[in-house]
Structures are given as C-alpha cells and as structure tokens.
Design a protein around this motif. Structure first.
Motif, PDB file in Angstrom:
ATOM      1  N   ASN A 389       1.351  -1.175  -0.235  1.00 52.68           N
ATOM      2  CA  ASN A 389      -0.103  -0.031  -0.045  1.00 52.68           C
ATOM      3  C   ASN A 389       1.159   1.142   0.325  1.00 52.68           C
ATOM      4  O   ASN A 389       0.036   2.363   0.443  1.00 52.68           O
ATOM      5  CB  ASN A 389      -0.490   0.133   0.925  1.00 52.68           C
ATOM      6  CG  ASN A 389      -2.191  -1.285   1.216  1.00 52.68           C
ATOM      7  OD1 ASN A 389      -1.609  -1.602  -0.023  1.00 52.68           O
ATOM      8  ND2 ASN A 389      -2.102  -1.480   2.414  1.00 52.68           N
ATOM      9  N   LEU A 390       1.695   1.541  -0.059  1.00 54.78           N
ATOM     10  CA  LEU A 390       2.567   2.707  -0.598  1.00 54.78           C
ATOM     11  C   LEU A 390       2.810   2.790  -1.978  1.00 54.78           C
ATOM     12  O   LEU A 390       3.534   1.343  -2.232  1.00 54.78           O
ATOM     13  CB  LEU A 390       4.612   1.990   0.122  1.00 54.78           C
ATOM     14  CG  LEU A 390       5.281   3.232   0.379  1.00 54.78           C
ATOM     15  CD1 LEU A 390       4.609   4.463   0.585  1.00 54.78           C
ATOM     16  CD2 LEU A 390       6.154   2.943   0.755  1.00 54.78           C
ATOM     17  N   PHE A 391       3.102   3.622  -2.142  1.00 49.11           N
ATOM     18  CA  PHE A 391       3.169   3.907  -4.084  1.00 49.11           C
ATOM     19  C   PHE A 391       4.251   4.948  -3.905  1.00 49.11           C
ATOM     20  O   PHE A 391       3.977   5.791  -3.482  1.00 49.11           O
ATOM     21  CB  PHE A 391       2.203   3.777  -5.406  1.00 49.11           C
ATOM     22  CG  PHE A 391       1.015   2.453  -4.806  1.00 49.11           C
ATOM     23  CD1 PHE A 391       0.989   1.952  -5.817  1.00 49.11           C
ATOM     24  CD2 PHE A 391       0.730   2.735  -3.519  1.00 49.11           C
ATOM     25  CE1 PHE A 391       0.045   0.704  -6.005  1.00 49.11           C
ATOM     26  CE2 PHE A 391      -0.532   1.385  -3.359  1.00 49.11           C
ATOM     27  CZ  PHE A 391      -0.609   0.844  -4.995  1.00 49.11           C
ATOM     28  N   PHE A 392       4.651   4.544  -5.491  1.00 45.98           N
ATOM     29  CA  PHE A 392       5.498   5.910  -5.757  1.00 45.98           C
ATOM     30  C   PHE A 392       5.002   6.473  -7.103  1.00 45.98           C
ATOM     31  O   PHE A 392       4.716   5.483  -8.550  1.00 45.98           O
ATOM     32  CB  PHE A 392       7.244   5.708  -5.790  1.00 45.98           C
ATOM     33  CG  PHE A 392       7.926   4.586  -4.803  1.00 45.98           C
ATOM     34  CD1 PHE A 392       7.687   5.742  -3.761  1.00 45.98           C
ATOM     35  CD2 PHE A 392       8.526   3.278  -4.309  1.00 45.98           C
ATOM     36  CE1 PHE A 392       8.292   4.774  -2.346  1.00 45.98           C
ATOM     37  CE2 PHE A 392       8.259   3.125  -3.160  1.00 45.98           C
ATOM     38  CZ  PHE A 392       8.694   3.821  -2.168  1.00 45.98           C
ATOM     39  N   ALA A 393       5.726   7.982  -7.273  1.00 46.27           N
ATOM     40  CA  ALA A 393       5.824   8.874  -9.065  1.00 46.27           C
ATOM     41  C   ALA A 393       6.581   9.781  -8.462  1.00 46.27           C
ATOM     42  O   ALA A 393       6.494  10.637  -8.029  1.00 46.27           O
ATOM     43  CB  ALA A 393       3.997   9.027  -9.006  1.00 46.27           C
TER      44      ALA A 393
END
Ligand SMILES: Cc1cc2nc3c(=O)[nH]c(=O)nc-3n(C[C@H](O)[C@H](O)[C@H](O)COP(=O)(O)OP(=O)(O)OC[C@H]3O[C@@H](n4cnc5c(N)ncnc54)[C@H](O)[C@@H]3O)c2cc1C
Length: 425
Positions: A389-393
């Motif tokens: 549940n940890l995302f990057f962009a």
C-alpha cells in the motif's frame, strides 16, 4: 482517515490524484504539499512554457531518452505513453504544439495553462489540497488483515489506506523511506552546462553549431615532488554525444552537452566536474579528410588570407577563433601555410580539446539523478515491493531523462499507473 494520501503537490502528485478520483469518485483523497504553492516546478518549467512531453510516441524509442529507467519504463510506456498525455490535455481543452526538435508545449506558451487545468480538475473532483503541510513522519500500521499508513505533517497526523509518495527529489523523504527499508541511489545533479574558460569560445556567446563531443577518460596520478594532484589525459572516450552545441558566457551548453551531463551524471560527479572534452566541429569529416580538404583550399585559394577565407562549414566567428588558436597570423595567406600549421588547424577543427572546470544550471530544465532503487518497485503498479500500500511516482524514484519533456512524461506515466494500482483494490 483518508482512502488515499498523496505526499507532494507537484506534477506526479496532481496527475495521480486526478486519475484516482476519476477511477473511483467515492474515495476520500488529499494531497499534502509542504509549500505555500503547489505545482511550483511546473510553473517554471520549460522557461515558463512547460515542455509537457515529447513527440515520441513509440515506447521502444521513448525509453532511449532515460539514462536511468530505460529498462524499467518500457512496460509502463506500453501502458501509458506520450500520446496518452496529449489526449489527457486535449480532453480538457488544451492543445499541445510540437516544436521542430520534438518538444511539446501548450499552444498558450504558458505553464499556467497546465496549472489551471490541474487546479480546476482537483476542485471538480473534490480532492483536498492541504498546503503548508510538510510531511515529517511516515509509519506503517499493521492491522489484522491489511496494513495502512500514519502520516504526520508539521500540522496534523492523518491515516490512510494507500499512500503515494510524489515528493520529487527531497532528501528528508528519502531518509524516511530508508527507515522503511528502501535503499536510495545517491542523488546527483543532471542536466547542467559545462564551465570552460578558453579563448577559442571567448566573445562569441549565443553561437550554436552542430558537433560531436567526447568526454575523455583521465588518469589521476600523484607527482612525487608536489602534493597537488595533476591530471593526465588519456585518449579513452568515456562518453560521446552529437548534436547542437551552444557557446555561452560561461562555457558550453546545447543539446549535445546536456545529453552528456545526463548520461554522465554520476561519472562527472565522481570527477568533481573537472574533465577533458574533445570536440569535432565537423562531425561528418574524419580528421585525415580535413587535412586533405585544407590542402585543396591552399591550392585553390592561395592568395587569400586563412583568417578571412573560411574553408569549412562552421560559423565564421568560431573559424576566426580557431585559426587564431593555431597561431596563424592575421595576414598569413593560404599559399604560405606550412604542413604543421595545416595540421594544427585540422586538429582545432576535429580534435579541439577543452578543460571543463565546474558546471552551471541549465535554467530551462534540471533534474536529480538518484532516488528509490528501481529493483524495489513493481512497475506494473508503481507499488513498493517492500511495503504494501505504498506507491511512488515521479522524480522520487531513480529515473531521470535528458531534456525535452521526458522528465514530465515519467511523472505522468508513473502517476497514471500508480493511480490504477491504487484504485484496483
Ligand atoms: C527549472 C526547471 C524546469 C524544468 N522544466 C521541465 C520541462 O520543461 N519538461 C520536463 O519534462 N521536465 C522539466 N523539469 C523537470 C520536472 O519539473 C520534474 O521532473 C518534475 O517536476 C517531477 O515531478 P514530481 O511531481 O516528481 O516532483 P516535483 O514537481 O518536484 O513535486 C514534488 C512536490 O513535493 C513537495 N514535497 C517535497 N517534500 C515534501 C514533504 N516532505 N511534504 C510535503 N510535500 C513535499 C514539493 O514541495 C513539490 O511540490 C524542470 C525542472 C526544473 C527544476
């Protein structure tokens, strides 16, 4: 309690928020931004015009512009490419134009057009934008069936089910991510110009010409009698690029130089931005061919002076400076030149060496190489492989590109795919 929190109100953060809200209007979403303004880099981007993307619509070709991320972005670009970015803005009434070199800008020539579009969209979609909210802590909360996040800003503590980090190149956030188990590739600057003090490029700022440029390997050695480090240059070529070179007040810039600064971001940093550059101002000619050419000119234009009779296709003022550098005097006629002088001129034209001493910022665009290790990201969703549940962009990950709109395309593509990953569950 939010469904989704996005840390960072920049290009990637806004783009992701809009796509998340469009995919699922019921989600409670907020963007936490440390500054008093959002989208501040978009504002200054492309010299205030915002180079939104690049007119390269083939993912296989597009990836070639990313010194870091080339392999990892191939899949994502097959899902969301520059054509999709163009459609996104067109659907919102913003047409983009293509310049001769492939860069795409809004027709308005104003980055404010892009900012207004994003601000209208977040308002329409009910996304909360919380300014002055610098995030200072991120903690994972382990529930029985699902993990969620506690996010602490200087003002408040929030909770969310999904967390997207879109903070660009911020060392404090990288430190927090390290504490969560991620490894961070050391950040170094990319997209800069080269500082050079040299009579051959003095007094001709603004002059641009097509050339091939090489960064030479250097062997460092410590001479016995002095404690000062001296540099011995070997002929090994470390980096090579070809394209327009722009002479500036401080040294050299232009696409060929910026490309070297991006591909060589790490190597040039290790060399402390002191290195040797070799330029062929006539990239279509081999040095041997230039000697024959100069000999022919000597036969045909014998009565004319070398300084005033430009023998090759380079800008006149550069020719003048290069001839002067060979030591050929103002009134030497072609017929009076000797073999050594012609050789020296051929060398200036095709193997022109410069000592670079430092770098300067390229005002139109700059970026940081480094960030979250790409091996720790699932590129089908831009989710952490280490923390659910940890995302990057965007620029927070170890992806960066040469100049031309490619850095924003990384932000748009990562944000879109992270949004899909976030709304899937
Ligand atoms: C002068 C300049 C011009 C540029 N021009 C172009 C161009 O024309 N075309 C192009 O493709 N690229 C351009 N770039 C590069 C491009 O701007 C970046 O690649 C892009 O902005 C990255 O987007 P991002 O959302 O990842 O990061 P950013 O746009 O940097 O956004 C990150 C946001 O997170 C916020 N933030 C950071 N830490 C915290 C925290 N702890 N808590 C809360 N918020 C935080 C920051 O304040 C910022 O608003 C340019 C860059 C510069 C500097």
């Amino acid at each position: 309690m939010f469904d989704v929190l996005i840390v960072g109100g920049g290009a990637a953060g806004f783009y992701a928020a809009i796509h998340i809200a469009e995919a699922n209007p019921n989600l409670k979403i907020a963007i936490l931004e440390r500054g008093k303004e959002v989208l501040s880099k978009v504002k200054v981007s492309g010299g205030g015009r915002c180079n939104v993307t690049h007119a390269e619509f083939d993912p296989n070709e597009l990836v070639k512009n990313y010194p870091r991320g080339e392999k990892e972005l191939l899949g994502p670009f097959h899902t969301y490419c520059s054509g999709d970015t163009v459609s996104f803005f067109e659907e919102r009434g913003i047409d983009l134009k293509i310049e001769d070199d492939g860069r795409m800008f809004p027709f308005s020539n104003s980055s404010q057009t892009i900012i207004d579009c994003f601000l209208n969209e977040v308002e329409r979609l009910g996304i909360q934008v919380l300014k002055h909210s610098s995030v200072v802590g991120i903690t994972s909360i382990q529930n029985e069936d699902e993990s969620s996040w506690k996010v602490t800003s200087i003002k408040k503590t929030y909770q969310c089910r999904k967390l997207l980090i879109a903070t660009g190149s911020n060392p404090k956030i990288w430190k927090m991510l390290e504490n969560l188990g991620h490894s961070i590739e050391t950040p170094v600057p990319s997209l800069f110009t080269f500082n050079i003090k040299d009579d051959r490029i003095k007094g001709i700022p603004g002059l641009s010409t097509y050339a091939s440029v090489e960064v030479l390997a250097k062997k460092m050695y410590q001479p016995k009698i002095t404690i000062q480090l001296k540099t011995k240059v070997s002929d090994k070529v470390l980096l090579l690029s070809e394209g327009p070179v722009l002479i500036t007040h401080w040294g050299l810039s232009g696409p060929a130089i910026l490309k070297l600064s991006a591909w060589g971001a790490r190597i040039l940093n290790e060399m402390n931005y002191k290195f040797q550059l070799r330029i062929n101002w006539l990239p279509d000619y081999h040095p041997y061919a230039v000697i024959s050419l100069l000999q022919e000119i000597k036969e045909v234009e014998g009565k004319k002076t070398v300084l005033r009779t430009k023998a090759v296709d380079i800008p006149r003022r550069l020719w003048t400076n290069l001839v002067r550098a060979t030591g050929i005097s103002e009134d030497t006629k072609w017929a009076d030149t000797n073999k050594e002088q012609l050789q020296s001129l051929a060398n200036q034209l095709t193997k022109c060496e410069f000592s670079v001493d430092g770098k300067s910022t390229f005002k139109e665009e700059f970026v940081t190489a480094g960030g979250v290790n790409l091996k720790e990201i699932n590129f089908k969703t831009f989710e952490s492989k280490l923390q659910p549940n940890l995302f990057f962009a965007g620029e927070v990950i170890n992806v960066d590109a040469i100049t031309g709109g490619f850095n924003f395309q990384n932000a748009w593509t990562g944000a879109f795919i992270a949004a899909k990953g976030i709304t899937k569950l």
